[in-house]
Design an enzyme around this catalytic site. Sequence first.
Site, mmCIF file in Angstrom:
data_model
loop_
_atom_site.group_PDB
_atom_site.id
_atom_site.type_symbol
_atom_site.label_atom_id
_atom_site.label_comp_id
_atom_site.label_asym_id
_atom_site.label_seq_id
_atom_site.Cartn_x
_atom_site.Cartn_y
_atom_site.Cartn_z
ATOM 1 N N SER A 129 0.857 -1.191 0.000
ATOM 2 C CA SER A 129 0.000 0.000 0.000
ATOM 3 C C SER A 129 0.888 1.233 0.000
ATOM 4 O O SER A 129 2.004 1.209 0.556
ATOM 5 C CB SER A 129 -0.858 -0.017 1.266
ATOM 6 O OG SER A 129 -1.446 1.246 1.480
ATOM 7 N N TYR A 144 -1.192 -0.653 10.486
ATOM 8 C CA TYR A 144 -1.273 -0.916 9.041
ATOM 9 C C TYR A 144 -0.036 -0.424 8.284
ATOM 10 O O TYR A 144 0.612 -1.191 7.563
ATOM 11 C CB TYR A 144 -2.539 -0.273 8.470
ATOM 12 C CG TYR A 144 -2.817 -0.653 7.029
ATOM 13 C CD1 TYR A 144 -3.466 -1.840 6.716
ATOM 14 C CD2 TYR A 144 -2.421 0.169 5.979
ATOM 15 C CE1 TYR A 144 -3.726 -2.192 5.402
ATOM 16 C CE2 TYR A 144 -2.674 -0.181 4.656
ATOM 17 C CZ TYR A 144 -3.332 -1.356 4.378
ATOM 18 O OH TYR A 144 -3.580 -1.706 3.068
ATOM 19 N N GLY A 145 0.291 0.866 8.438
ATOM 20 C CA GLY A 145 1.421 1.439 7.687
ATOM 21 C C GLY A 145 2.749 0.812 8.087
ATOM 22 O O GLY A 145 3.615 0.580 7.243
ATOM 23 N N VAL A 146 2.896 0.523 9.397
ATOM 24 C CA VAL A 146 4.141 -0.108 9.871
ATOM 25 C C VAL A 146 4.292 -1.485 9.212
ATOM 26 O O VAL A 146 5.371 -1.859 8.742
ATOM 27 C CB VAL A 146 4.136 -0.239 11.412
ATOM 28 C CG1 VAL A 146 5.389 -0.962 11.894
ATOM 29 C CG2 VAL A 146 4.021 1.124 12.065
HETATM 30 P P1 NAP Z 1 -10.793 -7.087 1.867
HETATM 31 O O1 NAP Z 1 -11.888 -7.086 0.888
HETATM 32 O O2 NAP Z 1 -11.050 -6.685 3.274
HETATM 33 O O3 NAP Z 1 -10.100 -8.513 1.799
HETATM 34 C C1 NAP Z 1 -9.101 -8.881 2.702
HETATM 35 C C2 NAP Z 1 -8.813 -10.346 2.499
HETATM 36 O O4 NAP Z 1 -7.777 -10.729 3.412
HETATM 37 C C3 NAP Z 1 -10.035 -11.236 2.794
HETATM 38 O O5 NAP Z 1 -10.055 -12.308 1.889
HETATM 39 C C4 NAP Z 1 -9.737 -11.713 4.205
HETATM 40 O O6 NAP Z 1 -10.345 -12.952 4.526
HETATM 41 C C5 NAP Z 1 -8.233 -11.887 4.072
HETATM 42 N N1 NAP Z 1 -7.606 -12.091 5.380
HETATM 43 C C6 NAP Z 1 -7.569 -11.271 6.447
HETATM 44 N N2 NAP Z 1 -6.936 -11.868 7.474
HETATM 45 C C7 NAP Z 1 -6.563 -13.102 7.030
HETATM 46 C C8 NAP Z 1 -5.887 -14.194 7.610
HETATM 47 N N3 NAP Z 1 -5.465 -14.180 8.894
HETATM 48 N N4 NAP Z 1 -5.670 -15.308 6.848
HETATM 49 C C9 NAP Z 1 -6.092 -15.346 5.570
HETATM 50 N N5 NAP Z 1 -6.769 -14.364 4.970
HETATM 51 C C10 NAP Z 1 -6.989 -13.242 5.705
HETATM 52 O O7 NAP Z 1 -9.623 -6.100 1.421
HETATM 53 P P2 NAP Z 1 -8.944 -5.788 0.001
HETATM 54 O O8 NAP Z 1 -9.147 -4.345 -0.234
HETATM 55 O O9 NAP Z 1 -9.333 -6.764 -1.038
HETATM 56 O O10 NAP Z 1 -7.415 -5.977 0.408
HETATM 57 C C11 NAP Z 1 -6.539 -6.880 -0.239
HETATM 58 C C12 NAP Z 1 -5.114 -6.360 -0.063
HETATM 59 O O11 NAP Z 1 -4.988 -5.065 -0.694
HETATM 60 C C13 NAP Z 1 -4.710 -6.143 1.402
HETATM 61 O O12 NAP Z 1 -3.398 -6.564 1.607
HETATM 62 C C14 NAP Z 1 -4.821 -4.634 1.568
HETATM 63 O O13 NAP Z 1 -3.984 -4.157 2.609
HETATM 64 C C15 NAP Z 1 -4.387 -4.156 0.202
HETATM 65 N N6 NAP Z 1 -4.806 -2.787 -0.127
HETATM 66 C C16 NAP Z 1 -6.121 -2.486 -0.275
HETATM 67 C C17 NAP Z 1 -6.478 -1.170 -0.598
HETATM 68 C C18 NAP Z 1 -7.919 -0.769 -0.799
HETATM 69 O O14 NAP Z 1 -8.170 0.438 -1.066
HETATM 70 N N7 NAP Z 1 -8.873 -1.670 -0.731
HETATM 71 C C19 NAP Z 1 -5.489 -0.177 -0.747
HETATM 72 C C20 NAP Z 1 -4.158 -0.539 -0.584
HETATM 73 C C21 NAP Z 1 -3.822 -1.844 -0.286
HETATM 74 P P3 NAP Z 1 -11.763 -13.058 5.345
HETATM 75 O O15 NAP Z 1 -12.844 -12.937 4.300
HETATM 76 O O16 NAP Z 1 -11.680 -14.393 5.979
HETATM 77 O O17 NAP Z 1 -11.777 -11.922 6.315
#
Ligand code: NAP
Length: 220
Positions: A129, A144-146
């Site tokens: 991110s 998160y950022g860390v």
């Molecule tokens: P999301 O819809 O909240 O999906 C997060 C995913 O991570 C879900 O499948 C969740 O599973 C899974 N997860 C969380 N903890 C887990 C664990 N202990 N073991 C296995 N799976 C786990 O979020 P997203 O936006 O798609 O995020 C995907 C990635 O993109 C993340 O790394 C996030 O930091 C990054 N990102 C997102 C954005 C944004 O604007 N959305 C921006 C920058 C970076 P469950 O369904 O079981 O909870």
Amino acid sequence: MVQRTALVTGANRGIGLAVASGLVEAGLSVVIAARDPAAAAAAARPLGARHVQLDVGDARSIESAVQACGDVDVLVNNAGVLRPGRLLDNPEGFAESLAVMVHGPYLLIRALAPAMVDRGYGRIVNVSSGWGSFVEGIGGPSGYGVAKAALNALTVTVARDLPDTVLVNAMCPGWVATRMGGAEAPRSPEQGADTAVWLSTLPDAGPSGGFFRDRRPIPW
Ligand code: NAP
């Protein structure tokens, strides 16, 4: 042509599901990893993908998922959590952020990279991110950022340690409309996934040890 196998974590929804779908479209054999096995199966079915139970915060779950997957050529460390509050007020959020977004990816890379090296082919993509970028100011709540800054550091270090047949990169998907990003985010999961799909399928002369958004390098 050899069909490559990709493992995508947190692939039951959001950006991870879009990455998995993009990789199926690109012709890879995809394993959808999710901590809820029913959610993994439901996400995999319409894509014709395989699925595996994987809680990236649990070392034993990582071990059994790696065993169940067999050869993995492409690892996408996508699973992430965004916990509320200020860093010093939420020690549980900090610990979970590090477990899911740093230690889990470390353990998965450690388990899968040696066979990639032996087979002479590997692609590792860490979904990071802009909030993990020092240049962009280390943002976001709680840890998160860390955690994303540490994931970026892991990317640089692993890319340096592995031979150049295994390409290791981090990417930022931008602000994406998912459960994490919220409905008002301007990007679709497919737009957010595009750079991760591109990095997962890089040609042999592709970059390694970089940080990308919209397929272009961005500063750490
Ligand atoms: P999301 O819809 O909240 O999906 C997060 C995913 O991570 C879900 O499948 C969740 O599973 C899974 N997860 C969380 N903890 C887990 C664990 N202990 N073991 C296995 N799976 C786990 O979020 P997203 O936006 O798609 O995020 C995907 C990635 O993109 C993340 O790394 C996030 O930091 C990054 N990102 C997102 C954005 C944004 O604007 N959305 C921006 C920058 C970076 P469950 O369904 O079981 O909870």
